[in-house]
Write a protein that holds these residues in place. Sequence first.
Motif, PDB file in Angstrom:
ATOM      1  N   VAL A  41     -18.601  64.485 -37.781  1.00 36.59           N
ATOM      2  CA  VAL A  41     -19.193  64.593 -39.155  1.00 36.59           C
ATOM      3  C   VAL A  41     -18.849  66.146 -39.822  1.00 36.59           C
ATOM      4  O   VAL A  41     -18.555  65.934 -40.957  1.00 36.59           O
ATOM      5  N   GLU A  42     -18.627  67.150 -39.031  1.00 41.26           N
ATOM      6  CA  GLU A  42     -18.345  68.411 -39.539  1.00 41.26           C
ATOM      7  C   GLU A  42     -16.811  68.497 -40.087  1.00 41.26           C
ATOM      8  O   GLU A  42     -16.513  69.082 -41.162  1.00 41.26           O
ATOM      9  N   LEU A  43     -15.940  67.960 -39.132  1.00 41.14           N
ATOM     10  CA  LEU A  43     -14.489  67.785 -39.895  1.00 41.14           C
ATOM     11  C   LEU A  43     -14.662  67.119 -41.001  1.00 41.14           C
ATOM     12  O   LEU A  43     -13.685  67.378 -41.943  1.00 41.14           O
ATOM     13  N   THR A  44     -15.258  65.726 -41.111  1.00 42.83           N
ATOM     14  CA  THR A  44     -15.195  65.175 -42.442  1.00 42.83           C
ATOM     15  C   THR A  44     -15.707  65.796 -43.720  1.00 42.83           C
ATOM     16  O   THR A  44     -15.059  65.805 -44.671  1.00 42.83           O
ATOM     17  N   LYS A  45     -16.789  66.402 -43.471  1.00 37.43           N
ATOM     18  CA  LYS A  45     -17.207  67.226 -44.336  1.00 37.43           C
ATOM     19  C   LYS A  45     -16.334  68.429 -45.016  1.00 37.43           C
ATOM     20  O   LYS A  45     -16.229  68.366 -46.203  1.00 37.43           O
ATOM     21  N   THR A  49     -14.715  68.434 -48.465  1.00 35.17           N
ATOM     22  CA  THR A  49     -14.729  69.570 -49.728  1.00 35.17           C
ATOM     23  C   THR A  49     -13.338  69.861 -49.917  1.00 35.17           C
ATOM     24  O   THR A  49     -13.229  70.175 -51.096  1.00 35.17           O
ATOM     25  N   PHE A  50     -12.490  70.035 -49.033  1.00 36.86           N
ATOM     26  CA  PHE A  50     -11.110  70.359 -49.405  1.00 36.86           C
ATOM     27  C   PHE A  50     -10.508  69.610 -50.274  1.00 36.86           C
ATOM     28  O   PHE A  50      -9.732  70.024 -51.275  1.00 36.86           O
ATOM     29  N   LEU A  94      -8.537  62.048 -39.795  1.00 40.20           N
ATOM     30  CA  LEU A  94      -7.761  62.664 -40.785  1.00 40.20           C
ATOM     31  C   LEU A  94      -6.947  61.535 -41.663  1.00 40.20           C
ATOM     32  O   LEU A  94      -7.007  61.432 -43.139  1.00 40.20           O
ATOM     33  N   ARG A  95      -6.525  60.373 -40.937  1.00 41.13           N
ATOM     34  CA  ARG A  95      -6.059  59.335 -41.648  1.00 41.13           C
ATOM     35  C   ARG A  95      -7.052  58.360 -42.367  1.00 41.13           C
ATOM     36  O   ARG A  95      -6.483  58.103 -43.545  1.00 41.13           O
TER      37      ARG A  95
END
Length: 103
Positions: A41-45, A49-50, A94-95
Motif C-alpha cells: 500500500v505504501e509503495l503504491t501511494k 504521488t510520484f 510497479l507494472r
Amino acid sequence: RNLGLKSSFSCSPRWVWKGTGNISSSKTISLTGVDDYIDVVELTKVLDTFILTAGIGQFAERLCLIDSFANQILDECRTKGETDGQNLIQGMTLRSLYEHYMQ
C-alpha cells in the motif's frame, strides 16, 4: 487493528497487473501478513504521488522510469526462478501502476 486485510492479490482492482511471460498469471501472490500489505500500500501511494505530481513534461519520463524499474525487478525474478516473494510483489506493483497510467 483491522485493515481489511485480504491474504492475496485476488481482491485487487481491475487495473492491477496480473502477470505475463514466464510468471504464471494463474498463481496468486500471497501476502504473509499485515507488514507485507502495508508495504504494498505504501509503495503504491508513493509511486502514485510520484506520477501525479509530475509536470506535463515530466509525466512520460516518470512513467518510463517506473516501467524500467518494473522490468528490472521482474527480469531478476524470472532469472532467479522466483514465483513469489517481496521482489515479485514489488515488480507487479510497479507494472500495475505503469499499465494503469498508460491507459
